[in-house]
Scaffold this active site. Structure first.
Site, PDB file in Angstrom:
ATOM      1  N   LYS A  44      45.281  51.093  50.047  1.00 18.21           N
ATOM      2  CA  LYS A  44      43.707  51.719  49.425  1.00 18.21           C
ATOM      3  C   LYS A  44      42.957  51.252  51.325  1.00 18.21           C
ATOM      4  O   LYS A  44      41.340  51.470  51.078  1.00 18.21           O
ATOM      5  CB  LYS A  44      42.774  51.182  48.877  1.00 18.21           C
ATOM      6  CG  LYS A  44      43.606  51.908  47.537  1.00 18.21           C
ATOM      7  CD  LYS A  44      42.128  51.566  46.552  1.00 18.21           C
ATOM      8  CE  LYS A  44      42.393  49.905  45.489  1.00 18.21           C
ATOM      9  NZ  LYS A  44      41.567  50.291  44.508  1.00 18.21           N
ATOM     10  N   LYS A  46      42.059  48.585  51.997  1.00 17.63           N
ATOM     11  CA  LYS A  46      41.598  47.592  51.224  1.00 17.63           C
ATOM     12  C   LYS A  46      41.536  46.257  51.112  1.00 17.63           C
ATOM     13  O   LYS A  46      42.675  46.051  50.444  1.00 17.63           O
ATOM     14  CB  LYS A  46      40.422  47.449  50.276  1.00 17.63           C
ATOM     15  CG  LYS A  46      39.668  48.496  49.751  1.00 17.63           C
ATOM     16  CD  LYS A  46      39.111  49.597  47.870  1.00 17.63           C
ATOM     17  CE  LYS A  46      38.186  48.320  47.562  1.00 17.63           C
ATOM     18  NZ  LYS A  46      36.989  49.116  47.048  1.00 17.63           N
TER      19      LYS A  46
HETATM   20  N1  C2G Z   1      31.144  50.556  40.921  1.00 11.66           N
HETATM   21  C1  C2G Z   1      30.109  50.982  40.296  1.00 11.66           C
HETATM   22  N2  C2G Z   1      29.090  49.940  40.878  1.00 11.66           N
HETATM   23  C2  C2G Z   1      28.758  49.317  42.494  1.00 11.66           C
HETATM   24  C3  C2G Z   1      30.737  48.774  42.469  1.00 11.66           C
HETATM   25  C4  C2G Z   1      30.862  49.855  42.127  1.00 11.66           C
HETATM   26  O1  C2G Z   1      30.108  50.885  39.273  1.00 11.66           O
HETATM   27  N3  C2G Z   1      28.038  49.075  42.672  1.00 11.66           N
HETATM   28  C5  C2G Z   1      32.831  50.605  39.916  1.00 11.66           C
HETATM   29  C6  C2G Z   1      33.940  51.669  40.804  1.00 11.66           C
HETATM   30  O2  C2G Z   1      33.207  52.793  40.784  1.00 11.66           O
HETATM   31  C7  C2G Z   1      34.472  51.222  40.025  1.00 11.66           C
HETATM   32  C8  C2G Z   1      34.763  49.819  39.698  1.00 11.66           C
HETATM   33  O3  C2G Z   1      33.357  49.267  39.441  1.00 11.66           O
HETATM   34  O4  C2G Z   1      35.235  52.149  38.839  1.00 11.66           O
HETATM   35  C9  C2G Z   1      35.479  49.274  40.831  1.00 11.66           C
HETATM   36  O5  C2G Z   1      34.832  49.433  41.971  1.00 11.66           O
HETATM   37  P1  C2G Z   1      36.772  48.243  43.284  1.00 11.66           P
HETATM   38  O6  C2G Z   1      36.777  47.305  42.992  1.00 11.66           O
HETATM   39  O7  C2G Z   1      35.968  49.190  44.558  1.00 11.66           O
HETATM   40  O8  C2G Z   1      37.414  49.919  42.770  1.00 11.66           O
HETATM   41  P2  C2G Z   1      37.320  50.908  43.592  1.00 11.66           P
HETATM   42  O9  C2G Z   1      38.652  50.235  45.162  1.00 11.66           O
HETATM   43  O10 C2G Z   1      37.087  51.982  43.801  1.00 11.66           O
HETATM   44  O11 C2G Z   1      39.392  51.253  42.809  1.00 11.66           O
HETATM   45  O12 C2G Z   1      43.079  53.398  40.994  1.00 11.66           O
HETATM   46  C10 C2G Z   1      41.294  53.612  41.415  1.00 11.66           C
HETATM   47  C11 C2G Z   1      41.639  52.432  42.543  1.00 11.66           C
HETATM   48  O13 C2G Z   1      41.671  51.673  41.985  1.00 11.66           O
HETATM   49  C12 C2G Z   1      39.982  52.080  42.387  1.00 11.66           C
END
Ligand code: C2G
Length: 126
Positions: A44, A46
């Site tokens: 990803k 990341k």
């Molecule tokens: N999130 C949120 N508000 C934020 C940061 C994150 O609501 N300020 C939510 C994201 O939208 C996501 C969840 O927290 O639904 C996890 O965020 P991440 O750890 O950044 O995950 P992500 O990289 O979006 O991976 O298959 C899907 C992926 O694994 C999602």
């Protein structure tokens, strides 16, 4: 008995993560979180500061989380929904529309992101 699932990296945990976990749990009775493996994270583009073992332990300690499973690829959502009898799939709305293909199998809910906080921002401030 409604089961909810959500997916993510959940690196340096912050209120944005807690809000979505809390809201996701409130939609049902059981919340499963699929947490990205370190290898999947690399895919990803990341790199998480905390490794899978650490991130998993943190998530398992949260009262809203009932079960943590690994996320190792993009395709597993389709089989996860069947395997875990999922009623509701939840993601933050930065993913709006991206997982609508799951609507054939379960309810798909995109929740508003928590503004003003992100792991990237925390990393930059560090
Ligand atoms: N999130 C949120 N508000 C934020 C940061 C994150 O609501 N300020 C939510 C994201 O939208 C996501 C969840 O927290 O639904 C996890 O965020 P991440 O750890 O950044 O995950 P992500 O990289 O979006 O991976 O298959 C899907 C992926 O694994 C999602």
């Amino acid at each position: 008995m409604k089961t909810v699932i959500t997916y993510g990296t959940f690196d340096i945990l912050h209120i944005g993560h807690i809000n979505i976990l809390k809201r996701a749990k409130a939609l049902g009775d059981k919340l499963i979180v699929a947490i990205s493996s370190d290898e999947f994270n690399a895919g990803k583009h990341k790199s998480s500061l905390l490794n899978y073992k650490n991130r998993k332990a943190v998530l398992e300690s949260i009262r809203y989380v009932d079960m943590v499973i690994p996320e190792t690829n993009w395709e597993q959502k389709v089989t996860d929904v069947e395997k875990y009898n999922i009623d509701i799939f939840v993601m933050g709305d930065d993913w709006e529309g991206k997982f609508d293909f799951l609507k054939k199998q379960c309810e798909v809910v995109y929740l508003p992101r928590t503004e003003g906080i992100s792991t990237t921002q925390i990393k930059e401030e560090l």
